[in-house]
Write a protein that holds these residues in place. Structure first.
Motif, mmCIF file in Angstrom:
data_model
loop_
_atom_site.group_PDB
_atom_site.id
_atom_site.type_symbol
_atom_site.label_atom_id
_atom_site.label_comp_id
_atom_site.label_asym_id
_atom_site.label_seq_id
_atom_site.Cartn_x
_atom_site.Cartn_y
_atom_site.Cartn_z
ATOM 1 N N HIS A 124 9.694 22.616 -27.757
ATOM 2 C CA HIS A 124 9.108 23.298 -26.600
ATOM 3 C C HIS A 124 8.671 24.703 -27.017
ATOM 4 N N MET A 125 7.835 25.325 -26.193
ATOM 5 C CA MET A 125 7.292 26.661 -26.477
ATOM 6 C C MET A 125 8.123 27.727 -25.766
ATOM 7 N N LEU A 126 8.416 28.805 -26.483
ATOM 8 C CA LEU A 126 9.119 29.939 -25.891
ATOM 9 C C LEU A 126 8.162 31.037 -25.442
ATOM 10 N N GLU A 127 7.127 31.292 -26.233
ATOM 11 C CA GLU A 127 6.218 32.403 -25.939
ATOM 12 C C GLU A 127 4.856 32.097 -26.547
ATOM 13 N N SER A 128 3.814 32.584 -25.868
ATOM 14 C CA SER A 128 2.462 32.367 -26.378
ATOM 15 C C SER A 128 1.756 33.701 -26.536
ATOM 16 N N ALA A 129 0.912 33.785 -27.530
ATOM 17 C CA ALA A 129 0.060 34.947 -27.766
ATOM 18 C C ALA A 129 -1.377 34.451 -27.912
ATOM 19 N N ARG A 130 -2.275 35.419 -28.163
ATOM 20 C CA ARG A 130 -3.682 35.024 -28.244
ATOM 21 C C ARG A 130 -3.942 34.073 -29.404
ATOM 22 N N ASP A 131 -3.283 34.301 -30.550
ATOM 23 C CA ASP A 131 -3.562 33.488 -31.733
ATOM 24 C C ASP A 131 -2.310 32.873 -32.335
ATOM 25 N N SER A 132 -1.228 32.796 -31.573
ATOM 26 C CA SER A 132 0.021 32.260 -32.116
ATOM 27 C C SER A 132 0.899 31.728 -30.995
ATOM 28 N N LEU A 133 1.907 30.914 -31.398
ATOM 29 C CA LEU A 133 2.873 30.338 -30.466
ATOM 30 C C LEU A 133 4.264 30.439 -31.065
ATOM 31 N N GLN A 156 -2.070 20.858 -33.175
ATOM 32 C CA GLN A 156 -3.351 20.163 -33.191
ATOM 33 C C GLN A 156 -4.067 20.394 -31.865
ATOM 34 N N CYS A 157 -5.363 20.614 -31.959
ATOM 35 C CA CYS A 157 -6.182 20.684 -30.750
ATOM 36 C C CYS A 157 -7.409 19.820 -30.949
ATOM 37 N N ALA A 158 -8.101 19.555 -29.857
ATOM 38 C CA ALA A 158 -9.184 18.576 -29.911
ATOM 39 C C ALA A 158 -10.399 19.092 -30.672
ATOM 40 N N ASP A 159 -10.677 20.408 -30.582
ATOM 41 C CA ASP A 159 -11.929 20.906 -31.148
ATOM 42 C C ASP A 159 -11.728 21.813 -32.356
ATOM 43 N N SER A 160 -10.569 21.745 -33.008
ATOM 44 C CA SER A 160 -10.369 22.549 -34.210
ATOM 45 C C SER A 160 -9.440 21.807 -35.161
ATOM 46 N N LYS A 161 -9.344 22.314 -36.380
ATOM 47 C CA LYS A 161 -8.518 21.655 -37.375
ATOM 48 C C LYS A 161 -7.036 21.862 -37.072
ATOM 49 N N THR A 162 -6.206 21.012 -37.717
ATOM 50 C CA THR A 162 -4.761 21.098 -37.533
ATOM 51 C C THR A 162 -4.221 22.306 -38.290
ATOM 52 N N VAL A 163 -3.297 23.011 -37.632
ATOM 53 C CA VAL A 163 -2.658 24.182 -38.236
ATOM 54 C C VAL A 163 -1.191 23.858 -38.448
ATOM 55 N N GLN A 164 -0.694 24.109 -39.674
ATOM 56 C CA GLN A 164 0.714 23.867 -39.989
ATOM 57 C C GLN A 164 1.356 25.146 -40.506
ATOM 58 N N ALA A 165 2.668 25.206 -40.304
ATOM 59 C CA ALA A 165 3.436 26.353 -40.793
ATOM 60 C C ALA A 165 4.824 25.857 -41.194
ATOM 61 N N ILE A 166 5.469 26.577 -42.106
ATOM 62 C CA ILE A 166 6.819 26.258 -42.573
ATOM 63 C C ILE A 166 7.776 27.287 -41.989
ATOM 64 N N ALA A 167 8.893 26.799 -41.445
ATOM 65 C CA ALA A 167 9.911 27.682 -40.871
ATOM 66 C C ALA A 167 11.277 27.268 -41.386
ATOM 67 N N ALA A 172 10.502 29.680 -34.261
ATOM 68 C CA ALA A 172 9.572 30.186 -35.261
ATOM 69 C C ALA A 172 8.185 30.288 -34.650
ATOM 70 N N TRP A 173 7.360 31.155 -35.281
ATOM 71 C CA TRP A 173 5.985 31.361 -34.831
ATOM 72 C C TRP A 173 5.036 30.557 -35.709
ATOM 73 N N ILE A 174 4.025 29.984 -35.094
ATOM 74 C CA ILE A 174 2.919 29.378 -35.802
ATOM 75 C C ILE A 174 1.667 30.173 -35.440
ATOM 76 N N THR A 175 0.974 30.685 -36.456
ATOM 77 C CA THR A 175 -0.151 31.592 -36.248
ATOM 78 C C THR A 175 -1.466 30.932 -36.663
ATOM 79 N N GLY A 176 -2.530 31.712 -36.524
ATOM 80 C CA GLY A 176 -3.848 31.218 -36.892
ATOM 81 C C GLY A 176 -4.468 30.308 -35.864
ATOM 82 N N LEU A 177 -4.051 30.440 -34.616
ATOM 83 C CA LEU A 177 -4.566 29.576 -33.554
ATOM 84 C C LEU A 177 -5.688 30.274 -32.797
#
Length: 529
Positions: A124-133, A156-167, A172-177
């Motif tokens: 689940h998501m704790l917090e959202s930002a403009r380019d990260s979760l 993953q989103c419908a109109d962009s490539k998949t973004v992965q991160a290691i935690a 943890a935060w996943i950026t580049g969104l």
């Protein structure tokens, strides 16, 4: 009659426990010794979890018994479907057409090797930002027999490539969104054996972006101190409604900038009724300076922040009244008795319109100070001229006046200057000197002196001049000084210098006049005292 009875084969007997030749993550290679004295159609092998083993609770999974079968002609079997890093014992029995034999005793316990962990839980998501979760999750129930070293976060989103991160650990935060975008999140666990399957997904959304800049900014009804600004809302609000608009008017002169905050969606009645409103946002911008060039920009504000500035709008405000001349009027030429020629400098700021008239205010010098006065006291007169000089006529001779001046353009009268220092008209021309009237005592003295001079200068033969002179001096109330006596007479028995009696008489007259003048001077000084 005899009958022949046909019986089936005997039931298989009990076999020895199978032996484990090798163990993998989820499988084991088993071997056994076939039974003798009975036929075997197939074998059954059972994997029995070691629930009573302490190590089983320390990293292995609590599993159920698993049974596999194989052809009766085989003496080995690859037993699959085991849990990783779990303890097992194995049992074997034979089957034929008559039935199945008993289970063999359990083999020595063996442990499967570590494998990949089970998928994490409760993503689940704790917090959202403009380019990260910021994502949180629960560790997997089974770590696969090896410690989990890290996690893989996938968005993953419908109109962009998949973004992965290691935690290393949750959260943890996943950026580049991308901002204001929906993403499907999943998490996988990594241990020494590899990467687990991804967890069940969760759909989340990144925070809203800042809105785009307002468009179509225009100014209408431009006045000296205000103007109406109108604009169109941003084409993209960034996922959050526009709350306010920030207006900034930057003058090119030394005047201060003007800033204003306008609540979105609340136009004034004045704007709604303005021609060409067309439902656009807008406001009247106050506190401007007349005849000033402004650069106006606009920003939209939402909970995500401020937008970029709109395109600049260049506007010049309408004319205003002129400024006061830089100094009070000054004397331009020498004063006359009834006229004063004055001059002054033009205002430094004409208010954006040409000066058409000046007004010179005239007051008496003792009726006001030099303090600035936009509303002067009641002047003695007002003089209107078109240039920065004038002649004030009809003044009194030898009188002091103060002057102030103000300018006028098509907008109206500007403020007046300070009052000038006193300026004087010329005094009256000097007349002939006044003849002083003699005092009574001086007149009487003059009469006595004239009478004495006549008597002394009239020839009188056979008259002793010495005695007459002394008598005349005594009649005037005067006495001859010793110096006069010594100078005016000769010693007894000595003839007078210069000859006979006529010459002596002349000398005595001269000396008498000198003594009389000294006496008159002394009398005048005494009267002054």
């Amino acid at each position: 009659v005899s009958k022949t009875l046909v019986t089936g084969p005997a039931l298989p007997g009990q076999l020895k426990p199978p032996s484990v030749s090798s163990v993998g993550r989820s499988q084991a290679m088993l071997r056994w010794v076939p039974g003798e004295g009975f036929r075997v159609s197939h074998y059954s092998v059972k994997a029995v979890p070691c629930f009573n083993c302490e190590d089983q609770l320390d990293g292995g999974a609590l599993t159920e018994e698993v049974v596999r079968t194989c052809d009766g002609g085989k003496i080995e079997m690859l037993f699959t479907g085991l849990c990783t890093f779990s303890w097992y014992r194995f049992r074997l029995r034979a089957h034929n057409s008559s039935g199945c034999g008993p289970w063999s005793p359990e083999s020595p316990q063996v442990r499967t090797k570590a494998g990949v962990a089970a998928p994490p839980l409760d993503v689940h998501m704790l917090e959202s930002a403009r380019d990260s979760l910021c994502i949180d999750w629960a560790p997997p129930v089974n770590d696969g027999g090896a410690c989990i070293t890290s996690y893989v976060l996938r968005a993953q989103c419908a109109d962009s490539k998949t973004v992965q991160a290691i935690a290393a650990d949750p959260p943890a935060w996943i950026t580049g969104l991308k901002g204001n975008t929906s993403y499907t999140l999943a998490v996988a666990a990594i241990n020494a054996a590899g990467t687990s399957a991804f967890s069940s997904s969760a759909i989340v959304r990144t925070a809203a972006l800042t809105p785009g800049p307002p468009t179509n900014l225009e100014a209408v009804d431009t006045r000296a101190e205000s103007m109406i600004l109108r604009w169109a809302p941003p084409c993209n609000d960034g996922g959050s409604p526009v709350l306010r608009y920030k207006i900034r008017a930057e003058p090119t002169s030394a005047h201060p900038a003007v800033e204003m905050i306008v609540t979105a969606g609340v136009p004034s009645i004045e704007l709604v009724n303005a021609e060409g409103w067309r439902g656009r946002a807008g406001v009247r911008l106050p506190l401007l300076y007349g005849a000033t060039f402004y650069k106006i920009t606009l920003q939209a504000q939402s909970i995500a922040g401020d937008s970029e500035e709109s395109e600049q709008l260049l506007v010049t405000t309408g004319p205003t009244v002129p400024a006061a001349p830089s100094a009070p009027p000054r004397l331009a030429k020498d004063p006359t008795q009834t006229k004063l020629s004055l001059a002054w400098d033009n205002p430094s700021d004409n208010g954006g319109s040409d000066i058409v008239l000046f007004e010179v205010l005239v007051v008496s010098a003792d009726s006001c100070g030099t303090a600035p006065s936009s509303i002067p006291p009641q002047p003695l007169s007002r003089v209107h001229v078109a240039s920065s000089e004038c002649v004030v006529d009809g003044l009194e001779v030898g009188t002091s006046y103060r002057f102030a001046v103000r300018a006028k353009n098509k907008r109206g009268w500007g403020p007046s200057t300070k009052w000038s220092q006193p300026i004087h008209t010329a005094p009256s021309a000097p007349g002939p000197p006044a003849v002083p009237r003699p005092s009574k005592s001086t007149a009487r003295l003059d009469q006595r002196l004239e009478s004495a001079v006549r008597r002394l200068t009239t020839p009188r033969p056979k008259l002793k001049l010495r005695s007459s002179s002394e008598k005349n001096l005594a009649s005037l109330g005067l006495h001859r000084s010793p110096s006069c006596s010594s100078r005016g007479s000769s010693p007894a028995g000595t003839p007078a210098p210069g000859g006979g009696p006529p010459q002596m008489q002349a000398n005595r007259v001269t000396e008498a006049l000198r003594c009389l003048k000294m006496a008159a001077k002394a009398t005048t000084v005494e009267e002054g005292r």
